[in-house]
Design an enzyme around this catalytic site. Sequence first.
Site, PDB file in Angstrom:
ATOM      1  N   GLU A   1     -12.845   2.233  16.788  1.00 27.66           N
ATOM      2  CA  GLU A   1     -13.919   2.517  15.810  1.00 27.66           C
ATOM      3  C   GLU A   1     -15.190   1.761  16.193  1.00 27.66           C
ATOM      4  O   GLU A   1     -15.100   0.633  16.660  1.00 27.66           O
ATOM      5  CB  GLU A   1     -13.478   2.063  14.409  1.00 27.66           C
TER       6      GLU A   1
ATOM      7  N   THR B   1      -4.259   5.710   6.813  1.00 30.45           N
ATOM      8  CA  THR B   1      -5.184   4.703   6.264  1.00 30.45           C
ATOM      9  C   THR B   1      -4.858   3.330   6.831  1.00 30.45           C
ATOM     10  O   THR B   1      -5.359   2.327   6.341  1.00 30.45           O
ATOM     11  CB  THR B   1      -5.073   4.605   4.721  1.00 30.45           C
ATOM     12  N   ALA B   2      -3.993   3.289   7.861  1.00 30.97           N
ATOM     13  CA  ALA B   2      -3.554   1.982   8.376  1.00 30.97           C
ATOM     14  C   ALA B   2      -4.431   1.566   9.558  1.00 30.97           C
ATOM     15  O   ALA B   2      -5.463   0.910   9.354  1.00 30.97           O
ATOM     16  CB  ALA B   2      -2.082   2.057   8.739  1.00 30.97           C
ATOM     17  N   ARG B   3      -4.055   1.968  10.747  1.00 29.94           N
ATOM     18  CA  ARG B   3      -4.866   1.675  11.928  1.00 29.94           C
ATOM     19  C   ARG B   3      -4.744   2.830  12.907  1.00 29.94           C
ATOM     20  O   ARG B   3      -3.655   3.412  13.076  1.00 29.94           O
ATOM     21  CB  ARG B   3      -4.391   0.391  12.618  1.00 29.94           C
TER      22      ARG B   3
ATOM     23  N   ILE C   1       0.837  -1.207   0.000  1.00 34.70           N
ATOM     24  CA  ILE C   1       0.000   0.000   0.000  1.00 34.70           C
ATOM     25  C   ILE C   1       0.869   1.253   0.000  1.00 34.70           C
ATOM     26  O   ILE C   1       0.623   2.202  -0.756  1.00 34.70           O
ATOM     27  CB  ILE C   1      -0.993  -0.022   1.182  1.00 34.70           C
TER      28      ILE C   1
ATOM     29  N   HIS D   1     -13.459   4.733   7.830  1.00 35.45           N
ATOM     30  CA  HIS D   1     -12.745   3.502   7.433  1.00 35.45           C
ATOM     31  C   HIS D   1     -13.230   3.007   6.056  1.00 35.45           C
ATOM     32  O   HIS D   1     -13.754   1.904   5.924  1.00 35.45           O
ATOM     33  CB  HIS D   1     -12.917   2.408   8.500  1.00 35.45           C
TER      34      HIS D   1
ATOM     35  N   ASP E   1      -8.738   8.016   8.105  1.00 38.12           N
ATOM     36  CA  ASP E   1      -9.752   7.044   7.691  1.00 38.12           C
ATOM     37  C   ASP E   1      -9.907   5.968   8.754  1.00 38.12           C
ATOM     38  O   ASP E   1     -10.819   5.151   8.671  1.00 38.12           O
ATOM     39  CB  ASP E   1      -9.322   6.409   6.353  1.00 38.12           C
TER      40      ASP E   1
ATOM     41  N   GLY F   1     -11.165   2.700   3.404  1.00 35.25           N
ATOM     42  CA  GLY F   1      -9.998   2.299   2.606  1.00 35.25           C
ATOM     43  C   GLY F   1     -10.309   1.239   1.554  1.00 35.25           C
ATOM     44  O   GLY F   1      -9.948   1.380   0.390  1.00 35.25           O
ATOM     45  N   SER F   2     -10.981   0.180   1.956  1.00 32.22           N
ATOM     46  CA  SER F   2     -11.232  -0.916   1.008  1.00 32.22           C
ATOM     47  C   SER F   2     -12.688  -0.931   0.541  1.00 32.22           C
ATOM     48  O   SER F   2     -13.131  -1.910  -0.075  1.00 32.22           O
ATOM     49  CB  SER F   2     -10.903  -2.250   1.673  1.00 32.22           C
TER      50      SER F   2
HETATM   51  C1  DGY Z   1      -8.086  -4.115   6.045  1.00 28.47           C
HETATM   52  O1  DGY Z   1      -8.272  -4.995   5.197  1.00 28.47           O
HETATM   53  O2  DGY Z   1      -7.259  -4.230   6.947  1.00 28.47           O
HETATM   54  C2  DGY Z   1      -8.923  -2.892   5.933  1.00 28.47           C
HETATM   55  O3  DGY Z   1      -8.528  -1.904   6.800  1.00 28.47           O
HETATM   56  C3  DGY Z   1     -10.368  -3.255   6.184  1.00 28.47           C
HETATM   57  O4  DGY Z   1     -10.504  -3.634   7.491  1.00 28.47           O
END
Ligand code: DGY
Length: 324
Positions: free
Chosen positions: A272, A241-243, A163, A290, A267, A292-293
Amino acid sequence: MDRGEKRPKLLLTRKLPDAAEEAFAARFDCQFNPEDEALSPDNICKAADGCFGIALTSMDKFNAGLISRLPSSVKIIATVSVGHEHVDLSAATAKGLIATNTPGVLTDATADIALLLMLGAARGAHWGERMVREDRWPGASMVTPLGHDVSGQRLGILGMGRIGQAVARRARAFGMTIHYHNRKPVADEEAAGATYHAKLEDMLPHCDFLSINCAMTAETRNLINARTLALLPHGAIVVNTARGGIVDDDALIAALQGGHVAAAGLDVFANEPNIDPRYRTLENAFLLPHLGSATLRTRTDMALKALANLTAFAEGKTPPDRLN
Ligand code: DGY
């Protein structure tokens, strides 16, 4: 699979896109969650009775307590996510469970959101959009409201995996200069000219933008904190966009309030969806839930990747994305 052959039972903790659920139903005797309600640990244990596997999501906390209570029929837990900090891998291994995730298929969607965060936070897309929507647009002015440039700036990437590299590729199209910090340098063709910093502390002073793309681990928890934020140039922009747990919320909120960090695009958040409410009060925080995906194609591909892992296991093969 022969007609009439008894299909292995599988629990899916959350609703998945229709096309993916059809593929699961064609392969396994599935217990779906059509209401998409979060299942309590008790309900997961009850529903998993007799199932060989569980397809779960990053919203389900498979901690040591829950894993130890799973029925003995369960042999594999397949998270429909690339991140797997919500699964206690040591507990899974101790119980003899295989765990898998879904790397690769959400790289582009997540990198797209990182760019959206950079642009949105820097240019104030959120307050601009609200101004138009709420009919508060006072008309053209040369001096207000003003955002920050993205093009031509320096971007530091924390975590140069798939990513991080995809974020770098996009950022280059904006004329950004790329720096990165990773445990190890990546191959030259993956770095594509990005400058490697063995120490995060050495990279931060070069970051007009910092994009957080590393995995959440014991080492990265609160890695972005008051000390590391202070090393950014004044007016830097931070996107995640990670955690959420990689960022110390108290420190980032103080830096946003004081202006050392000019803006943040987030994000992902600790705890959460119950985020630190102070973020909602900050005009210089561009906040997404969240996403991202969150495209139909990506979520379908993630689910199908989990299905491929479960299928491999059911056929006595090693699942391709085995984590433990
Ligand atoms: C992941 O795949 O880790 C995304 O953040 C969705 O949770």
